[in-house]
Design a protein around this motif. Structure first.
Motif, PDB file in Angstrom:
ATOM      1  N   GLY B  59       1.015  -1.293  -0.029  1.00 18.37           N
ATOM      2  CA  GLY B  59      -0.214  -0.067  -0.099  1.00 18.37           C
ATOM      3  C   GLY B  59       0.760   1.391   0.011  1.00 18.37           C
ATOM      4  O   GLY B  59       1.801   1.320  -0.450  1.00 18.37           O
ATOM      5  N   LEU B  76      -0.140  11.552   1.440  1.00 13.65           N
ATOM      6  CA  LEU B  76      -1.292  11.803   0.292  1.00 13.65           C
ATOM      7  C   LEU B  76      -1.378  10.537  -0.523  1.00 13.65           C
ATOM      8  O   LEU B  76      -1.583  10.720  -1.811  1.00 13.65           O
ATOM      9  CB  LEU B  76      -0.512  13.084  -0.550  1.00 13.65           C
ATOM     10  N   GLY B  77      -1.134   9.532   0.194  1.00 15.06           N
ATOM     11  CA  GLY B  77      -1.189   8.075  -0.413  1.00 15.06           C
ATOM     12  C   GLY B  77      -0.207   7.827  -1.384  1.00 15.06           C
ATOM     13  O   GLY B  77      -0.371   7.272  -2.449  1.00 15.06           O
ATOM     14  N   GLU B  78       1.180   8.227  -1.160  1.00 13.06           N
ATOM     15  CA  GLU B  78       2.253   8.140  -2.029  1.00 13.06           C
ATOM     16  C   GLU B  78       2.645   6.559  -1.752  1.00 13.06           C
ATOM     17  O   GLU B  78       2.716   6.031  -0.773  1.00 13.06           O
ATOM     18  CB  GLU B  78       3.544   8.835  -1.336  1.00 13.06           C
ATOM     19  N   GLY B  79       3.282   6.149  -2.883  1.00 17.90           N
ATOM     20  CA  GLY B  79       3.931   4.833  -2.939  1.00 17.90           C
ATOM     21  C   GLY B  79       2.976   3.696  -3.445  1.00 17.90           C
ATOM     22  O   GLY B  79       1.724   4.254  -3.779  1.00 17.90           O
ATOM     23  N   ARG B  97       2.567   7.380 -10.766  1.00 13.53           N
ATOM     24  CA  ARG B  97       1.540   7.255 -10.333  1.00 13.53           C
ATOM     25  C   ARG B  97       1.304   7.737  -9.079  1.00 13.53           C
ATOM     26  O   ARG B  97       0.592   7.174  -7.983  1.00 13.53           O
ATOM     27  CB  ARG B  97       1.263   5.603 -10.393  1.00 13.53           C
ATOM     28  N   ASN B  98       2.446   8.618  -8.255  1.00 18.27           N
ATOM     29  CA  ASN B  98       2.317   9.133  -7.057  1.00 18.27           C
ATOM     30  C   ASN B  98       1.641  10.310  -7.004  1.00 18.27           C
ATOM     31  O   ASN B  98       0.984  10.805  -8.147  1.00 18.27           O
ATOM     32  CB  ASN B  98       3.637   9.401  -6.705  1.00 18.27           C
ATOM     33  N   PRO B  99       1.234  11.012  -5.698  1.00 23.18           N
ATOM     34  CA  PRO B  99       0.450  12.126  -5.686  1.00 23.18           C
ATOM     35  C   PRO B  99       0.802  13.314  -6.591  1.00 23.18           C
ATOM     36  O   PRO B  99      -0.289  14.120  -7.062  1.00 23.18           O
ATOM     37  CB  PRO B  99       0.399  12.478  -4.084  1.00 23.18           C
ATOM     38  N   THR B 100       2.010  13.689  -6.643  1.00 25.50           N
ATOM     39  CA  THR B 100       2.414  14.636  -7.468  1.00 25.50           C
ATOM     40  C   THR B 100       3.198  13.997  -9.046  1.00 25.50           C
ATOM     41  O   THR B 100       3.781  14.839  -9.455  1.00 25.50           O
ATOM     42  CB  THR B 100       3.210  15.897  -6.979  1.00 25.50           C
ATOM     43  N   TRP B 101       2.850  12.946  -9.134  1.00 24.86           N
ATOM     44  CA  TRP B 101       3.301  12.160 -10.359  1.00 24.86           C
ATOM     45  C   TRP B 101       4.647  12.016 -10.489  1.00 24.86           C
ATOM     46  O   TRP B 101       5.176  11.931 -11.710  1.00 24.86           O
ATOM     47  CB  TRP B 101       2.396  12.935 -11.537  1.00 24.86           C
ATOM     48  N   ALA B 137       3.683  20.318  -1.984  1.00 25.78           N
ATOM     49  CA  ALA B 137       2.381  19.732  -1.909  1.00 25.78           C
ATOM     50  C   ALA B 137       2.298  19.132  -0.655  1.00 25.78           C
ATOM     51  O   ALA B 137       1.547  19.087   0.229  1.00 25.78           O
ATOM     52  CB  ALA B 137       2.390  18.407  -2.865  1.00 25.78           C
ATOM     53  N   ALA B 140       2.205  21.938   2.223  1.00 26.93           N
ATOM     54  CA  ALA B 140       0.811  22.400   2.019  1.00 26.93           C
ATOM     55  C   ALA B 140      -0.020  21.048   2.703  1.00 26.93           C
ATOM     56  O   ALA B 140      -0.863  22.008   3.937  1.00 26.93           O
ATOM     57  CB  ALA B 140       0.311  22.431   0.773  1.00 26.93           C
ATOM     58  N   ARG B 141       0.201  20.055   2.820  1.00 29.56           N
ATOM     59  CA  ARG B 141      -0.676  19.179   3.331  1.00 29.56           C
ATOM     60  C   ARG B 141      -0.471  19.243   5.080  1.00 29.56           C
ATOM     61  O   ARG B 141      -1.054  19.090   5.889  1.00 29.56           O
ATOM     62  CB  ARG B 141      -0.381  17.581   2.962  1.00 29.56           C
ATOM     63  N   TYR B 165       0.689  24.722  -5.610  1.00 27.15           N
ATOM     64  CA  TYR B 165       0.354  24.337  -4.161  1.00 27.15           C
ATOM     65  C   TYR B 165       0.334  25.295  -2.988  1.00 27.15           C
ATOM     66  O   TYR B 165       0.723  25.189  -1.976  1.00 27.15           O
ATOM     67  CB  TYR B 165       1.155  23.259  -3.607  1.00 27.15           C
TER      68      TYR B 165
END
Lengths: 397, 397
Positions: B59, B76-79, B97-101, B137, B140-141, B165
Motif C-alpha cells: 500500500g 497523500l497516498g504516496e507509494g 502514479r504518485n500524488p504529484t506524479w 504539496a 501544504a498538506r 500548491y
C-alpha cells in the motif's frame, strides 16, 4: 476467473436484451427514437459472482474480471487509486493516479478490449483531451491503430499528451467530429470508443470500467452517504452508481449512496433534463474553463442515476470550481478545474442530509487546465534583501 | 507500529553514529572535508522489524512505518505504484502514479516529516520541477510554509505545477540557488529538503522514502537480476539499493540486484567518479534535454551503490533516451526524457549477465518535458477525402 458477462440490456426497458457482442455503439436499437437515444448496459450472471472478490485489498481492474466485460486487451495497471481524507468524513478519490492520469483509463481498458474482442482493425475516439490520450495509450498497448478527433482549441500541453502515444491526431471543429467519426466507423470499420448518437449513449462497456470505483470505495470505507461526481455526459456518474447497486444486488450491503452530478453552470444539460423531467435535452452551453465536462446535451444514464439514487443535479459556476480547486491544491492535491467540480458541489450542498462519509471524485491532474504554462515564472532579484522583501510581502514573516 | 529508527550513521564509516534528530542536513560532520561531503543514513533496530510487514500487498508509505523515520507529516497516498510488464522479464516501475506524479513524493513524505518533527517554521527546496512541486504539496498538506528556489528556465507548464500548491516560488539562476538556500536555512530557520553541500549529501531521511520501491518490487516479483535507475545525484539509486540490502539483512532473501545508474552522457559525474575511483567529482555538464537528472557533481551514495552491487554507471545520449521514450510511449507509457534513461540503459547493456527479471524505474510523467505544449496540433481539412489522404499518408491503410 473469466468474465460472467452474459449480454446487453436496454437501460430504458431491462426486458429488452441483446447478446454481449457486438457491443452496441449506437445505443438500444429497439427503444431509441429520432429525438432520444437510450443506452444499453452489460448484464452478468450475478448468482455466480464470488463474494470473496470484495474481501481483497483493491488492485487494478484485472482483480474484478468476473464482473467486467472480457478484458481481452492488456492493461496498464489502471484502477486501485487512493482515497485521500480531506477532512473528517470527507474523502477525495484520486483518479489522477491512473496510467494516463485520469479516470478515463478505466473505461478504455474495457472499450479497447471490446475492439480487440471483435477483431476491429483500429479504434476511433472524439475527445478534448483525457479520453483521447487514454484511448491512444490502451490502443498502443494492444497494438491497435488509433484515430483521435481532437478539437482545434485543445490546450497545447494536452495536444502533446494526446499525440505522445502514436495515435493519428486530427484536430477539427467540435461540430465536425461526430460526422467524421461515423464515417471512420462505417467506412474503415474502426471501433468507436466515444459517443456516436445525438443524445449521449457512449460505449455499452464504458461505465463497466467506472463501476470499479464503487467497489474500491466500498472496500475502504463501506457505502458512503453521498458521492459527488464531475459530470459531462454522465458516464462516470452512472458507472459509479451501477457499482453500488451491484453491491446491493449481491447482498453485500443494503444501502446505496445519493449521487450528485456536478456540471458547469455554463451548460448543465443534465440539471435541465432532471428539472424538466425529460430523458435528455439539447442546449447551447456558454463559456467555461471546465472544458472536460462542457456539454451541449446529456445522456439518459445521468437522469436515472440522479432519480434512482435520490441525489441531485448540481450546477457549479467557474468561481465555485476555482475556489474548490484552490482548496484542494492548498492541501497538496492539484486537479484540473473540471475535477474540482465535485468538491465545489459538496461545498454548495454543505452538510445537509449527510448521514455518513462523503466522497468527491477527482478525475484528472492540474496539468490539463487551459491556463497551464501560459505564464512564465516572475523573475526575482537574487540578492538577500530583495528575496527577504519578497517573502515578507507574501506574508511569510 | 511506530518507527524503529534509532539514529544516523556515516556512510563513509558506519561506526560513526549520531542521534536520530536533528536530521543532519549537511552530511557527516566528522568525515566530511573541504573537497568532499559524506552523507549519513538512518539506522534501525532491525532485530525488532516484524517480518509479516513484507507479506502484505503493498500500500502506501504508512504500511512501512516501522522501518521508516517517524512519519509525522500527513501523507497523500504516496507509494504503492504498479509494476508494468513491458516484455518477458522486463518490468517498468511506474513512479508517475504518485500524488504529484513523480518518485519525489516518497522522499518528501519523509523529509517534510523531519521538518514537522523538529518544529521547523517552514521548508525550503531548490528544484527544477518535480522535487519542488512535491515538496510544496507535502508542505501544504502539513500546513508548513514552503519556499521553492526554481530555475529561471523552468518549463512554463512545470512552473504552473510548482506554483499550484501555494509555495513561495523564487526563480533564480542555477548557481544562485545554494547560497540563497543556505541563507534561508540559517536566517529563517527553514528546514532544507534538498542538498546544501558542495558534493551531494541531500537530506539524511530522503533515501528512506525511496527504499520502499525495493520492498514493493520484492513483494511482486522477488529480487530482480538488475535495476536500472534514472540518476541525478544518486539518491533514488541508493535508496532502492538500501531497500534490497535491508531485505537481505532481515533474512528475507540472500540475493541483491545489480544496480545500474543511468545518467545523461552530457554530464555523468557518477560515471566519471566510478571510472576514476573517486568518491565524488565536479565537472561542467554539456547540454541535454534530460534536465531532471542533469548534474555537475555526484554524491557518494551513488559510488557505493554501483560498487557494492556489482552494477555499472551508464551514460546515455539524448538520442538513446529519446528512442527509449518512444518505445515506452508506443506501449502506452508516456514519461519525461529523464525517466526514459532507465530503459535506455537496459537497451545499452542488453541481455548481458541477465539471470532473471529486470526492473527499469520510470520516475515521472511526460508532462514535465521541455518541449511539451511548444507546438500546437497541425490543423486538418475536415472533408472526408482530405482526412482519408492524411490517414493513408500516415500509413493507416
Amino acid at each position: 476467473m473469466s468474465s460472467l458477462a452474459n449480454g446487453q440490456r436496454s437501460l430504458f426497458d431491462a426486458s429488452i436484451r441483446y447478446p454481449l457482442t457486438p457491443p452496441l455503439t449506437r445505443g438500444c436499437p429497439e427503444t431509441s427514437t429520432e429525438e432520444i437515444a437510450y443506452p444499453v448496459e452489460v448484464d452478468y450472471d450475478y448468482g455466480r459472482v464470488p463474494r470473496e472478490l470484495f474481501a481483497q485489498q483493491p488492485g487494478d481492474l484485472d482483480q474484478w474480471a468476473p464482473i467486467l466485460p472480457p478484458l481481452v486487451a492488456p492493461g496498464l495497471g489502471e484502477g486501485g487509486t487512493p482515497l485521500i481524507q480531506l477532512e473528517d468524513g470527507v474523502f477525495v478519490k484520486d483518479e489522477s493516479r491512473n496510467p494516463t492520469w485520469s479516470h478515463k483509463d478505466r473505461i478504455n481498458r474495457c472499450t479497447v478490449s471490446a475492439a480487440a474482442a471483435i477483431g476491429a482493425p483500429g479504434v476511433v475516439v472524439a475527445s478534448s483531451g483525457n479520453h483521447g490520450a487514454s484511448a491512444a495509450a490502451f490502443a498502443a498497448r494492444a497494438g491497435l491503430p488509433c484515430i483521435v478527433l481532437a478539437t482545434a482549441d485543445t490546450p497545447p500541453a494536452v495536444g502533446s499528451f494526446v499525440s505522445a502515444y502514436g495515435a493519428h491526431v486530427l484536430p477539427v471543429a467540435k461540430e465536425e467530429r461526430r460526422p467524421l467519426m461515423r464515417r471512420i466507423v462505417d467506412e474503415l470499420g474502426f471501433h468507436p470508443l466515444s459517443n456516436l448518437t445525438e443524445t449521449h449513449t457512449g460505449h455499452a462497456y464504458g461505465p463497466e470500467g467506472y463501476k470499479t470505483i464503487a467497489y474500491e470505495i466500498f472496500s475502504e470505507i463501506g457505502v458512503p452517504s453521498a458521492v459527488y461526481v464531475p459530470t459531462g455526459y454522465g458516464e462516470l456518474l452512472f458507472g459509479v452508481w451501477k457499482g453500488f447497486t451491484e453491491l446491493r444486488l449481491l447482498g453485500l450491503t443494503e444501502r446505496a449512496p445519493r449521487m450528485f452530478s456536478c456540471e458547469p453552470a455554463a451548460g448543465a444539460p443534465l440539471a435541465r433534463a432532471v428539472a424538466q423531467g425529460l430523458p435528455a435535452v439539447h442546449l447551447k452551453a456558454g463559456p467555461t474553463d471546465a472544458y472536460a465536462i462542457d456539454c451541449d446535451f446529456n445522456g439518459y444514464r445521468g437522469v436515472i442515476t440522479v432519480r434512482d439514487s435520490g441525489g441531485a443535479a448540481l450546477s457549479l459556476t467557474d468561481d465555485e470550481m476555482r475556489a474548490a480547486q484552490r482548496e484542494l491544491s492548498r492541501t497538496g492535491l492539484w486537479y484540473e478545474l473540471s475535477s474540482a467540480s465535485s468538491l465545489a458541489g459538496l461545498r454548495q450542498v454543505g452538510e445537509r442530509d449527510r448521514t455518513g462519509p462523503v466522497v468527491c471524485i477527482a478525475t484528472s491532474s492540474g496539468f490539463k487546465d487551459t491556463g497551464v504554462g501560459a505564464r512564465p515564472l516572475d523573475p526575482v532579484d537574487p540578492t538577500w534583501d530583495s528575496v527577504l522583501r519578497r517573502l515578507k510581502a507574501a506574508g511569510l514573516r
